[in-house]
Design an enzyme around this catalytic site. Structure first.
Site, PDB file in Angstrom:
ATOM      1  N   HIS A 150       1.112  -1.077  -0.098  1.00 41.59           N
ATOM      2  CA  HIS A 150      -0.260  -0.023   0.074  1.00 41.59           C
ATOM      3  C   HIS A 150       0.719   1.409   0.066  1.00 41.59           C
ATOM      4  CE1 HIS A 150       0.021  -0.026   4.574  1.00 41.59           C
ATOM      5  NE2 HIS A 150      -0.068   1.212   4.327  1.00 41.59           N
ATOM      6  N   ASP A 196       0.972  -7.778   2.306  1.00 40.27           N
ATOM      7  CA  ASP A 196       1.381  -6.320   2.111  1.00 40.27           C
ATOM      8  C   ASP A 196       2.850  -5.789   1.996  1.00 40.27           C
ATOM      9  OD1 ASP A 196       0.842  -3.558   1.551  1.00 40.27           O
ATOM     10  OD2 ASP A 196      -0.385  -3.391   3.422  1.00 40.27           O
ATOM     11  N   SER A 204       4.012   2.229   8.466  1.00 40.41           N
ATOM     12  CA  SER A 204       3.558   1.264   7.325  1.00 40.41           C
ATOM     13  C   SER A 204       4.721   1.157   6.699  1.00 40.41           C
ATOM     14  CB  SER A 204       2.780   1.692   6.342  1.00 40.41           C
ATOM     15  OG  SER A 204       1.349   1.172   7.026  1.00 40.41           O
TER      16      SER A 204
HETATM   17  N1  ARG Z   1      -4.682   0.575   7.492  1.00 37.57           N
HETATM   18  C1  ARG Z   1      -3.515   0.466   6.842  1.00 37.57           C
HETATM   19  C2  ARG Z   1      -2.574   1.897   7.053  1.00 37.57           C
HETATM   20  O1  ARG Z   1      -3.502   2.802   7.660  1.00 37.57           O
HETATM   21  C3  ARG Z   1      -3.398   0.074   5.476  1.00 37.57           C
HETATM   22  C4  ARG Z   1      -3.938   0.841   4.382  1.00 37.57           C
HETATM   23  C5  ARG Z   1      -4.075   0.333   3.283  1.00 37.57           C
HETATM   24  N2  ARG Z   1      -5.196  -0.670   2.730  1.00 37.57           N
HETATM   25  C6  ARG Z   1      -6.418  -0.461   2.526  1.00 37.57           C
HETATM   26  N3  ARG Z   1      -7.238  -1.483   2.239  1.00 37.57           N
HETATM   27  N4  ARG Z   1      -6.859   0.562   2.145  1.00 37.57           N
HETATM   28  O2  ARG Z   1      -2.223   2.597   6.324  1.00 37.57           O
HETATM   29  N1  ASP Z   2      -1.244   1.582   7.906  1.00 34.39           N
HETATM   30  C1  ASP Z   2      -0.632   2.429   8.760  1.00 34.39           C
HETATM   31  C2  ASP Z   2       0.265   3.108   7.719  1.00 34.39           C
HETATM   32  O1  ASP Z   2       0.163   3.268   6.534  1.00 34.39           O
HETATM   33  C3  ASP Z   2      -0.231   2.136   9.892  1.00 34.39           C
HETATM   34  C4  ASP Z   2      -0.725   2.237  10.969  1.00 34.39           C
HETATM   35  O2  ASP Z   2      -1.743   3.338  11.025  1.00 34.39           O
HETATM   36  O3  ASP Z   2      -0.780   1.574  11.946  1.00 34.39           O
HETATM   37  O4  ASP Z   2       1.311   3.747   8.224  1.00 34.39           O
END
Ligand code: ARG
Ligand code: ASP
Length: 689
Positions: free
Chosen positions: A84, A221, A624
């Site tokens: 991502h 990921d 991330s």
């Molecule tokens: N929750 C994770 C973060 O905040 C991954 C986000 C990307 N994935 C998604 N399905 N939108 O960045």
């Molecule tokens: N998924 C998040 C990021 O892109 C990490 C988090 O918020 O824990 O940095």
């Protein structure tokens, strides 16, 4: 006396000095934590973690782009981050014919690696406290304006002698602890970073937004890049003559795996937290801001999803936009719920009761009331501002009109802006969102704030549908050829365009009616927090305070651990390929795995192939892609998420619920081998015994 003792005991009971595993520490001060880390199993020294005299782990960690972390894993500058985090780049290289998002991308030699305009990675060279230099010449009797100007002048003087664009050296002075301390950060920025590999989204984004922020999780990921440098190993613009960057340090990969209780350490760049705010702010976030933003985003997500499910081209166009809208939307839901569950407003109020009693006899008397009054003044304006950003500012045509106008007035080519916009624009989505969000704006915006321009316009049109029909029929910004034909002499034409007119009318309203108050009150709030932060440190002298996150490099340590999300449920901390097969369903987009993965599984013997694991590291957005490191300093995973029930950790860490989610490095190796057949990459990696 008795009162004071009772007070102190109560403080200890209710407000432990630090909750287990809480904290994102500054690497330069890691010697203050190293004994505790070692007591929890870490086998390296403070110098191994951070050093300016010798290569240390910090030299293998980068800020990836502006908002993620990455780690170097070979002597030839190979880099891991999340899928991502590389998503925008993977998408940029994708089209219906070469759909790297859908099918994955694997360079089979260095020549096949793909350059990415604008992508950089930044290595922290050093950080150091510079509070005394920054505040040199400041006297407490001076005004805030004088203090600001001293800070500005001194900071500029400090960075001026260091910054060197030719060598890619960037430096900035950051205020930490609400400007009670200042730190200098010096980075070396590499700007030729190429895409090496990415799994198909059905692996890299497996579970999609359904599983995002959740456990059990089975997302592969990751994406792989390589840093290139000039022949002298220094940063250089992209050139086919550049060579792989030779790092000072890179991670050794451990295939030994993890089990519950193992020490873990995340080294990365968390973006933003607010751990020391008052109950007023926690209440605003959890009870006002999060719920209203969630409702507005639900409108947009539903519309995007409807069109994306009908057409593969639209799915590609909106995949990145949709993911980012959905991501915060889901995070806020967990955050609001977590704050309510933990009773954070009440526990902060309780803390504030003790703080008030303590401050009655010192200079902080009345501080909390002042902060409350400031929030009371700010909140209605801030609510209106958030309404504006989550409605008007989400209409793509309007922002595009503004971007084109800006490019024209700055003498930049319009073609760039236009190409990028139209590649990923699907007008029916924008039109439907226009009506949905403006309807919400009309019905829910505090009448005291609603701009007259909007009311008049809506009255004249009679309905938002009529407004929409006229806007999208009349605006030249819906037509690529007309936009490409624009020159500097056409500014008059743009000024009369209904898309620009609407963008500008709202912007002027924001500038006149909202921004001045918000700016002024926010400044006052930050000033008050400078005092409150200092006061909290004096009030709890035994507590170790870590600074709020600000996208600078931090260390968070903890252990592999499951959790109980609700009564009678326990989540164990390791997921496996078996779980992917259990979720696999060709009829559900988010769970439709590649046939190749089904085939490998069918061969047998891969049931226990680990995929992801949970730990108690205190992380945030920006972490991330961060390396997850074991007790020996070896790479065991790549951090990519947190569990939904624990996203409140940006305001209050709850050891029972806050878990970070990492990709097990062995799943990355498995996918590179069995899906990508890119085993040539293993030759340059170093594996621990
Ligand atoms: N929750 C994770 C973060 O905040 C991954 C986000 C990307 N994935 C998604 N399905 N939108 O960045
Ligand atoms: N998924 C998040 C990021 O892109 C990490 C988090 O918020 O824990 O940095």
């Amino acid at each position: 006396m008795k009162r004071i003792i009772v007070c102190a005991l109560a403080l200890l009971a209710f407000f432990p000095v630090l909750r287990a595993d809480e904290g994102m520490w500054l690497p330069v001060l890691i010697s203050q934590r190293i004994e505790d880390m070692q007591a929890h199993g870490f086998r390296l020294t403070a110098e191994d973690v951070y050093s300016v005299n010798q290569a240390s782990l910090k030299d293998a960690v980068v800020l990836f782009g502006g908002g993620c972390t990455g780690e170097v894993v070979s002597r030839d500058g190979l880099l891991f981050t999340n899928h991502h985090c590389g998503y925008g780049q993977i998408q940029q290289h994708s089209s219906v014919e070469h759909d790297y998002l859908k099918d994955g991308f694997w360079a089979m030699s260095r020549e096949e690696e793909l350059p990415n305009r604008g992508l950089t990675v930044s290595f922290l060279q050093r950080m150091e406290e510079v509070t005394a230099q920054v505040l040199k010449g400041y006297e407490p009797s001076m005004s805030e304006a004088q203090r600001d100007s001293i800070v500005r002048v001194n900071s500029a003087a400090i960075t001026k002698s260091i910054v060197n664009p030719d060598k890619g050296i960037r430096a900035n002075v950051e205020a930490l602890y609400y400007a009670n301390q200042y730190f200098l950060f010096v980075y070396k920025v590499y700007r030729d970073v190429r895409l090496v590999g990415a799994p198909p989204s059905s692996i890299g984004k497996f579970g999609g937004d359904t599983d995002n922020w959740m456990w059990p999780r089975h997302t592969g990921d990751f994406s792989i890049f390589r840093i290139y440098a000039g022949k002298d190993n220094e940063p250089a613009d992209y050139s086919p003559d550049n060579v792989p960057y030779q790092p000072k340090r890179f991670f050794t990969i451990s295939r030994a795996g993890v089990k519950e209780g193992d020490f873990t350490f995340v080294y990365g760049c968390p973006g933003s937290t607010k751990e020391y705010v008052t109950s007023d702010e926690v209440r605003y976030v959890g009870e006002v801001s999060d719920p209203q933003k969630i409702a507005l985003r639900t409108l947009r997500l539903d519309i995007q999803k409807k069109y994306m499910s009908q057409d593969q081209a639209v799915r590609i166009q909106y995949s990145s936009k949709n993911a980012s809208v959905s991501n915060a939307w889901k995070k806020w839901q967990g955050e609001a719920k977590g704050l309510a569950r933990r009773g954070t407003v009440a526990s902060k109020k309780e803390f504030e009761r003790y703080f008030r009693a303590w401050s009655r006899t010192n200079q902080y008397d009345g501080l909390l009331d002042r902060i409350s009054a400031l929030y009371e003044k700010r909140n209605p304006y801030y609510r209106a501002y958030e309404y504006y950003t989550e409605t008007v500012r989400t209409i793509e045509l309007l922002s595009f009109a503004s971007n084109v106008r800006t490019a024209l007035t700055a003498g930049r080519p319009v073609a760039d802006v236009a190409e990028r916009f139209f590649k990923d624009y699907f007008q029916p989505i924008d039109e439907e969102i226009f009506v949905a969000v403006m309807d919400a704006f009309d019905k829910q915006m505090d009448p005291a704030f609603k701009p007259a321009w909007f009311k008049d316009k809506l009255a004249a049109y009679g309905s938002l549908a009529a407004w929409r029909d006229d806007l999208y029929a009349r605006s030249l910004f819906t037509d690529k050829a007309r936009v490409l034909a624009l020159t500097k002499d056409d500014l008059k034409k743009i000024d009369a365009d209904p898309a620009w007119e609407m963008y500008d009318a709202f912007y002027q309203w924001y500038r006149a009616d909202l921004q001045p108050v918000i700016t002024e009150v926010t400044r006052d709030i930050n000033l008050a927090y400078r005092e409150y932060m200092k006061a909290q440190m004096e009030f709890q002298p035994d507590k170790a305070f870590y600074p709020d996150a600000n996208m600078t490099l931090r260390v968070a340590y903890g252990k592999v651990a499951g959790y109980s999300p609700s009564d009678a449920v326990y989540y164990s901390p390791v997921s496996t390929l078996k779980g992917i097969i259990e979720k696999d369903d060709p009829n559900i987009f988010d769970y439709d795995i590649p046939q190749a993965l089904r085939d490998i599984y069918a061969e047998g013997g891969h049931d226990d192939q680990p995929v992801c694991f949970l730990a108690t590291n205190h992380t945030s957005g920006g972490n991330s892609g961060s390396p997850v490191i074991n007790a020996d300093g070896h790479l065991i995973g790549i951090n990519f998420d947190r569990v939904w029930e624990g996203t409140m950790s940006d305001l209050a860490f709850d050891p029972d619920f806050c878990r970070n989610i990492s990709l097990d490095i062995r799943y990355l190796l498995f996918v590179v081998e069995h899906i990508g057949h890119a085993t040539w990459l293993f030759d340059e990696m170093r594996f621990a015994e």
